[in-house]
Design a protein around this motif. Structure first.
Motif, PDB file in Angstrom:
ATOM      1  N   GLY A  59       0.869  -1.156  -0.120  1.00 40.39           N
ATOM      2  CA  GLY A  59      -0.112   0.032  -0.046  1.00 40.39           C
ATOM      3  C   GLY A  59       0.662   1.172   0.063  1.00 40.39           C
ATOM      4  O   GLY A  59       0.611   2.220  -0.870  1.00 40.39           O
ATOM      5  N   LEU A  60       1.893   1.196   0.839  1.00 43.36           N
ATOM      6  CA  LEU A  60       2.874   2.373   0.749  1.00 43.36           C
ATOM      7  C   LEU A  60       3.346   2.578  -0.627  1.00 43.36           C
ATOM      8  O   LEU A  60       3.539   3.690  -1.014  1.00 43.36           O
ATOM      9  N   LEU A  61       3.776   1.500  -1.262  1.00 43.49           N
ATOM     10  CA  LEU A  61       4.235   1.694  -2.551  1.00 43.49           C
ATOM     11  C   LEU A  61       3.556   2.523  -3.716  1.00 43.49           C
ATOM     12  O   LEU A  61       3.824   3.171  -4.515  1.00 43.49           O
ATOM     13  N   ASN A  62       2.249   1.861  -3.520  1.00 42.74           N
ATOM     14  CA  ASN A  62       1.203   2.494  -4.359  1.00 42.74           C
ATOM     15  C   ASN A  62       1.049   3.944  -4.060  1.00 42.74           C
ATOM     16  O   ASN A  62       0.696   4.842  -5.061  1.00 42.74           O
ATOM     17  N   ILE A  63       0.976   4.416  -2.736  1.00 40.50           N
ATOM     18  CA  ILE A  63       0.911   5.935  -2.274  1.00 40.50           C
ATOM     19  C   ILE A  63       2.198   6.609  -3.029  1.00 40.50           C
ATOM     20  O   ILE A  63       2.007   7.368  -3.683  1.00 40.50           O
ATOM     21  N   MET A  64       3.128   6.044  -2.836  1.00 36.34           N
ATOM     22  CA  MET A  64       4.442   6.748  -3.551  1.00 36.34           C
ATOM     23  C   MET A  64       4.252   6.897  -4.924  1.00 36.34           C
ATOM     24  O   MET A  64       4.855   7.807  -5.581  1.00 36.34           O
ATOM     25  N   THR A  91      -8.138 -12.661   3.025  1.00 37.16           N
ATOM     26  CA  THR A  91      -9.029 -11.600   3.581  1.00 37.16           C
ATOM     27  C   THR A  91      -8.658 -10.946   4.686  1.00 37.16           C
ATOM     28  O   THR A  91      -9.389  -9.923   5.220  1.00 37.16           O
ATOM     29  N   MET A  92      -7.609 -11.122   4.958  1.00 38.53           N
ATOM     30  CA  MET A  92      -6.928 -10.200   6.014  1.00 38.53           C
ATOM     31  C   MET A  92      -5.463  -9.343   5.854  1.00 38.53           C
ATOM     32  O   MET A  92      -5.865  -8.280   5.355  1.00 38.53           O
ATOM     33  N   THR A  93      -4.531  -9.990   6.044  1.00 38.92           N
ATOM     34  CA  THR A  93      -3.310  -9.035   5.844  1.00 38.92           C
ATOM     35  C   THR A  93      -2.959  -8.764   4.369  1.00 38.92           C
ATOM     36  O   THR A  93      -2.466  -7.513   4.235  1.00 38.92           O
ATOM     37  N   HIS A  94      -3.582  -9.309   3.523  1.00 39.37           N
ATOM     38  CA  HIS A  94      -3.208  -8.831   1.991  1.00 39.37           C
ATOM     39  C   HIS A  94      -4.680  -8.708   1.380  1.00 39.37           C
ATOM     40  O   HIS A  94      -4.629  -8.638   0.066  1.00 39.37           O
ATOM     41  N   SER A  95      -5.703  -8.167   2.260  1.00 38.53           N
ATOM     42  CA  SER A  95      -7.170  -8.136   1.573  1.00 38.53           C
ATOM     43  C   SER A  95      -6.892  -6.821   0.645  1.00 38.53           C
ATOM     44  O   SER A  95      -7.751  -6.539  -0.395  1.00 38.53           O
ATOM     45  N   GLY A  96      -6.040  -5.717   0.865  1.00 38.82           N
ATOM     46  CA  GLY A  96      -5.843  -4.761   0.139  1.00 38.82           C
ATOM     47  C   GLY A  96      -4.982  -4.945  -1.235  1.00 38.82           C
ATOM     48  O   GLY A  96      -5.166  -3.852  -1.914  1.00 38.82           O
ATOM     49  N   VAL A  97      -4.504  -6.012  -1.563  1.00 37.19           N
ATOM     50  CA  VAL A  97      -3.856  -6.179  -2.660  1.00 37.19           C
ATOM     51  C   VAL A  97      -4.695  -6.807  -3.614  1.00 37.19           C
ATOM     52  O   VAL A  97      -5.444  -7.611  -3.440  1.00 37.19           O
ATOM     53  N   PRO A  98      -4.530  -6.129  -4.923  1.00 41.46           N
ATOM     54  CA  PRO A  98      -5.702  -6.608  -5.910  1.00 41.46           C
ATOM     55  C   PRO A  98      -5.606  -8.144  -6.387  1.00 41.46           C
ATOM     56  O   PRO A  98      -4.237  -8.626  -6.223  1.00 41.46           O
ATOM     57  N   GLU A  99      -6.581  -8.880  -6.716  1.00 44.78           N
ATOM     58  CA  GLU A  99      -6.502 -10.201  -6.887  1.00 44.78           C
ATOM     59  C   GLU A  99      -5.353 -10.543  -7.779  1.00 44.78           C
ATOM     60  O   GLU A  99      -4.645 -11.671  -7.686  1.00 44.78           O
ATOM     61  N   LYS A 100      -5.166  -9.855  -8.816  1.00 44.66           N
ATOM     62  CA  LYS A 100      -4.219 -10.342  -9.865  1.00 44.66           C
ATOM     63  C   LYS A 100      -2.787 -10.391  -9.250  1.00 44.66           C
ATOM     64  O   LYS A 100      -2.081 -11.392  -9.384  1.00 44.66           O
ATOM     65  N   GLU A 101      -2.587  -9.097  -8.468  1.00 41.19           N
ATOM     66  CA  GLU A 101      -1.064  -9.042  -7.806  1.00 41.19           C
ATOM     67  C   GLU A 101      -1.083 -10.203  -6.836  1.00 41.19           C
ATOM     68  O   GLU A 101      -0.131 -10.726  -6.561  1.00 41.19           O
ATOM     69  N   ARG A 102      -2.287 -10.516  -6.079  1.00 42.36           N
ATOM     70  CA  ARG A 102      -2.199 -11.194  -4.795  1.00 42.36           C
ATOM     71  C   ARG A 102      -1.850 -12.829  -5.443  1.00 42.36           C
ATOM     72  O   ARG A 102      -0.780 -13.407  -4.791  1.00 42.36           O
ATOM     73  N   LEU A 103      -2.332 -12.918  -6.383  1.00 39.29           N
ATOM     74  CA  LEU A 103      -2.216 -14.597  -7.009  1.00 39.29           C
ATOM     75  C   LEU A 103      -0.787 -14.544  -7.531  1.00 39.29           C
ATOM     76  O   LEU A 103       0.065 -15.675  -7.513  1.00 39.29           O
ATOM     77  N   GLU A 104      -0.414 -13.364  -8.141  1.00 36.62           N
ATOM     78  CA  GLU A 104       1.182 -13.479  -8.477  1.00 36.62           C
ATOM     79  C   GLU A 104       2.160 -13.692  -7.472  1.00 36.62           C
ATOM     80  O   GLU A 104       3.292 -14.270  -7.864  1.00 36.62           O
ATOM     81  N   MET A 105       1.643 -13.316  -6.192  1.00 36.14           N
ATOM     82  CA  MET A 105       2.597 -13.333  -5.038  1.00 36.14           C
ATOM     83  C   MET A 105       2.440 -14.881  -4.724  1.00 36.14           C
ATOM     84  O   MET A 105       3.321 -15.174  -3.703  1.00 36.14           O
ATOM     85  N   GLY A 106       1.272 -15.520  -5.124  1.00 38.24           N
ATOM     86  CA  GLY A 106       1.318 -17.033  -4.651  1.00 38.24           C
ATOM     87  C   GLY A 106       0.311 -17.099  -3.595  1.00 38.24           C
ATOM     88  O   GLY A 106       0.170 -18.230  -2.642  1.00 38.24           O
ATOM     89  N   ILE A 107      -0.610 -15.935  -3.323  1.00 39.84           N
ATOM     90  CA  ILE A 107      -1.452 -15.709  -1.950  1.00 39.84           C
ATOM     91  C   ILE A 107      -2.737 -16.469  -2.358  1.00 39.84           C
ATOM     92  O   ILE A 107      -3.404 -15.724  -3.131  1.00 39.84           O
TER      93      ILE A 107
END
Length: 395
Positions: A117-122, A351-367
């Protein structure tokens, strides 16, 4: 304290503290004060320009906080350390220090949700762009470095997939390009892994976790290999952004550090027993643990970590539905998003720590939807296994 060639366990108890300078108090005193009095106006002037050491104002420095910082610098084999009011304050401070508008940050493909989230703000506010990449080989790293890349930001093990990143490889390539390397060492603790010794420039921690160990503090630590650069961060980003730690929280962290080596050994021992149980369970699809011999990155983990630690991630067959049902059936293990506490905690990253990460990026992370992250506590391992057995039985 008279200096000696002390081991980590001794440094955790003694480093940075001389009781003779604090009225012979065996325990580090808590200097719960916002400001410090000067004997004369001239003394105050000297302290403000750095001609004389001593207290000024607790945002600029505090004796209790100094002990914590010196102890953490020693534990990470760094030149200097800074304590912050949260892990994200430490992350923000180092990224603000290293970047300017138009720069580029290269990150491991998995990172903590709030760092994302911080990286996206920057990016949105200052056009400081970032890329997430595997960074598994020298060729992969070289391929994603850009002319404006100023920082490689690494998590290892990665939250929450437990992927291991080769720190020595990263730093080798970064040095060729004059790029600074920052490693988030929260999951390992300085007792199990020391990135500065592997070539990193900075290492940071959410001290809320293993450094504290008791679930009652929010704090962050940044350690650097260059004292002059750390002094610059202290006198600019930390001072002017103000994300400082309170003296009381620093005092609690000092107390927690005294037992960190004992706790980490117990966390690891319990985790190893639970890994064996989960590997044998018909309800577990995939398991991720650094020192699992079936882990494709096992040799990298062994090279840079002294033990596997207390974090395990695993996917439950049946996806989100069964993962959440399993969590709800647990009686002893608590559903909570932190880690490193005495209590065993479990959370659902999607649904918790990475709920703010869009699905595409989240799945690319392996979550994936069935992924759970387990922070193994200090309880008896057999009780934890029995709790998981009865929860699995309800699926």
């Amino acid at each position: 304290m008279k200096k000696g060639n002390y081991q980590k366990e001794t440094l955790l108890v003694h480093e940075g503290y001389d009781s003779g300078q604090h009225h012979d108090s065996l325990t580090v005193p808590l200097y719960q004060t916002s400001t410090f009095a000067f004997e004369t106006a001239e003394q105050g002037a000297r302290r403000f320009v750095g001609e004389e050491s001593g207290g000024i104002y607790s945002r600029l420095g505090n004796p209790t906080v100094r002990v914590l910082e010196e102890r953490m610098a020693a534990m990470e084999y760094g030149a200097s350390a800074l304590a912050f009011g949260s892990g994200m304050a430490a992350v923000s401070a180092i990224l603000v220090h290293l970047t300017k508008a138009g720069d580029h940050i290269l990150c491991t493909r998995g990172i903590y949700g709030c760092t994302f989230g911080l990286l996206n703000i920057m990016k949105k506010k200052y056009n400081i762009t970032h890329d997430l990449a595997a960074l598994a080989t020298e060729e992969e790293i070289e391929a994603v470095i850009k002319p404006n890349t100023v920082c490689i930001y690494v998590e290892t093990p990665i939250n929450p997939t437990m992927e291991i990143v080769d720190i020595e490889l990263i730093t080798k390539v970064a040095k060729k390009h004059g790029i600074q390397v920052v490693v988030d060492n929260t999951f390992s603790s300085p007792y199990l892994q020391n990135p500065l010794q592997l070539g990193a420039n900075f290492v940071l921690h959410s001290a809320t976790k293993y450094i504290n160990g008791h679930g009652d503090v929010i704090a962050g630590i940044l350690v650097g290999s260059d004292k002059e650069e750390m002094d610059v961060i202290r006198g600019t980003v930390q001072k002017d952004f103000g994300g400082i730690i309170s003296p009381f929280d620093a005092w609690l962290l000092i107390r927690g550090l005294k037992t960190m080596h004992v706790r980490m050994e117990r966390h690891t021992k319990n985790a190893e027993e639970i890994v064996a149980f989960l590997k044998a369970s018909d309800h577990v699809e995939n398991l991720y643990y650094p020192f699992d011999e079936n882990n494709p990155q096992y040799e990298i983990a062994k090279k840079q970590m002294t033990a596997g630690g207390g974090l395990i991630s695993f996917t439950v067959k049946g996806g989100m539905k069964n993962a959440q049902k399993f969590m709800n059936e647990l009686a002893l293990i608590k559903i909570a998003v932190s880690l490193g506490d005495a209590e065993t905690l479990i959370q659902h990253p999607t649904t918790m720590t990475h709920s703010g990460v869009p699905e595409k990026e989240r799945l690319e992370m392996g979550i994936t939807d069935g992924l759970l992250r387990l922070s193994v506590g200090l309880e008896n391992a057999s009780d934890l296994i029995e709790d998981m057995k009865q929860a699995f039985a309800e699926l």
